[in-house]
Structures are given as C-alpha cells and as structure tokens.
Write a protein that holds these residues in place. Structure first.
Motif, short mmCIF file in Angstrom:
data_model
loop_
_atom_site.label_atom_id
_atom_site.label_comp_id
_atom_site.label_asym_id
_atom_site.label_seq_id
_atom_site.Cartn_x
_atom_site.Cartn_y
_atom_site.Cartn_z
N CYS A 6 53.10 -1.32 137.36
CA CYS A 6 52.57 -2.57 136.79
C CYS A 6 51.15 -2.38 136.26
N THR A 7 50.47 -1.40 136.81
CA THR A 7 49.09 -1.13 136.42
C THR A 7 48.96 0.15 135.60
N THR A 8 49.69 1.19 136.04
CA THR A 8 49.54 2.49 135.39
C THR A 8 50.47 2.67 134.19
N GLY A 9 51.47 1.83 134.07
CA GLY A 9 52.39 1.92 132.93
C GLY A 9 53.68 2.64 133.24
N LYS A 10 54.43 2.94 132.17
CA LYS A 10 55.78 3.49 132.31
C LYS A 10 55.84 4.77 133.15
N SER A 11 57.00 4.98 133.74
CA SER A 11 57.28 6.22 134.45
C SER A 11 57.20 7.38 133.47
N PHE A 12 56.65 8.51 133.92
CA PHE A 12 56.52 9.65 133.03
C PHE A 12 57.80 10.48 133.05
N MET A 13 58.74 10.10 132.21
CA MET A 13 60.01 10.80 132.01
C MET A 13 60.89 10.89 133.26
N CYS A 14 60.74 9.94 134.19
CA CYS A 14 61.61 9.95 135.38
C CYS A 14 62.60 8.79 135.36
N ILE A 15 62.10 7.58 135.21
CA ILE A 15 62.98 6.40 135.29
C ILE A 15 63.31 5.89 133.89
N SER A 16 64.59 5.83 133.58
CA SER A 16 65.01 5.28 132.28
C SER A 16 66.14 4.28 132.48
N ASP A 17 66.79 4.35 133.64
CA ASP A 17 67.93 3.50 133.92
C ASP A 17 67.48 2.26 134.70
N GLU A 18 67.58 1.10 134.07
CA GLU A 18 67.17 -0.15 134.73
C GLU A 18 68.31 -0.69 135.58
N LYS A 19 68.29 -0.39 136.87
CA LYS A 19 69.34 -0.90 137.76
C LYS A 19 69.00 -2.33 138.18
N SER A 20 67.86 -2.48 138.79
CA SER A 20 67.30 -3.81 139.07
C SER A 20 65.82 -3.60 139.34
N CYS A 21 65.07 -4.69 139.43
CA CYS A 21 63.63 -4.59 139.67
C CYS A 21 63.25 -5.51 140.80
N ILE A 22 62.63 -4.93 141.82
CA ILE A 22 62.24 -5.76 142.98
C ILE A 22 60.77 -6.18 142.93
N CYS A 23 60.13 -5.95 141.77
CA CYS A 23 58.73 -6.33 141.64
C CYS A 23 58.45 -7.79 142.04
N PRO A 24 59.31 -8.74 141.66
CA PRO A 24 58.99 -10.14 142.02
C PRO A 24 58.83 -10.37 143.53
N THR A 25 59.36 -9.47 144.36
CA THR A 25 59.23 -9.63 145.81
C THR A 25 58.05 -8.82 146.37
N CYS A 26 57.35 -8.11 145.51
CA CYS A 26 56.25 -7.24 145.97
C CYS A 26 54.97 -8.06 146.16
N PRO A 27 54.24 -7.79 147.23
CA PRO A 27 52.98 -8.53 147.46
C PRO A 27 51.97 -8.34 146.34
N VAL A 28 52.00 -7.18 145.69
CA VAL A 28 51.06 -6.91 144.60
C VAL A 28 51.31 -7.88 143.43
N ALA A 29 52.60 -8.11 143.14
CA ALA A 29 52.95 -9.01 142.04
C ALA A 29 52.40 -10.41 142.28
N ARG A 30 52.51 -10.85 143.51
CA ARG A 30 52.02 -12.17 143.87
C ARG A 30 50.49 -12.20 143.80
N ASP A 31 49.88 -11.19 144.38
CA ASP A 31 48.43 -11.12 144.44
C ASP A 31 47.79 -11.00 143.05
N MET A 32 48.44 -10.21 142.19
CA MET A 32 47.89 -9.98 140.85
C MET A 32 48.33 -11.03 139.83
#
Ligand code: SF4
Ligand code: SF4
Length: 105
Positions: free
Chosen positions: A51-77
C-alpha cells in the motif's frame, strides 16, 4: 483533507530516519503474508506494505483476493483502495483515479 492525506503530509515533515522507522513498524503489522494472493516469491523477497511501497516486484500477478480491508494499517492510514501488490500503492491508485476522473476540456 482525509486521513490518508494527513498521514502523508505528516510523513513529509518527518526526518528520513523517522520515516524509515515508521515504515518498518507498518511492515511488522502488514497482514499480506496471510493473504491468498501472497506467494512464496513475495515471501522470499520479504515483500510487504504494498500500500505504501507499490506493486510486487515480479512476484504477485494473480489476484486471488485481497485482505487489506481487514488490516489495521488500512484503517489507521485511511486507505480507500485494495490489491496494492498488483495495482500499485494507495497514492498511485488515487492519482490514476483522479486523472481518469478528470474531464478533458
Ligand atoms: S493494507 Fe494491505 S498492503 Fe498495506 S500493510 Fe495492510 S495488508 Fe499490507
Ligand atoms: S496487497 Fe492485498 S492482494 Fe496483495 S498480498 Fe496484500 S492483502 Fe493480498
């Protein structure tokens, strides 16, 4: 100014070492490693805090699901977007949406 903009503004006024310390703290909270989209490559590369550093560097390309909405950082930021590992950091996604939402005259 929303929460995210306030946080970014506050970071701009911090000393570089304090920014680094804040980033490391956020990395320790990042829940990406428990996300279905997170893979071995990202783990081996110690990739976190997309969320801060940007895209994965050639590792993640397959979007299965995203749990960011449940992350404390997402709420805090005050994050509005998701899938930062494949779509870019919050700042980048906000910029893209602003540009594409702009009326061309
Ligand atoms: S919001 Fe997503 S990318 Fe950001 S720290 Fe949390 S899990 Fe990681
Ligand atoms: S940014 Fe979202 S989709 Fe990507 S690994 Fe983190 S939680 Fe999963």
């Amino acid at each position: 100014m929303d929460t995210f903009e306030e946080k970014v503004q506050a970071m701009k006024n911090m000393a570089p070492e304090d920014v680094q310390a804040a980033v490391e703290k956020l990395k320790s909270i990042c829940t990406c490693p428990t996300c279905p989209s997170y893979n071995r490559c990202a783990k081996d590369g110690k990739e976190l805090l997309f969320c801060t550093t940007g895209k994965s560097f050639m590792c993640i390309s397959d979007e299965k699901s995203c749990i960011c909405p449940t992350c404390p950082v997402a709420r805090d930021m005050g994050l509005k977007y998701t899938f930062f590992c494949t779509r870019g950091a919050e700042k980048a996604q906000r910029y893209e949406h602003t540009v594409w939402g702009t009326k061309m005259v």
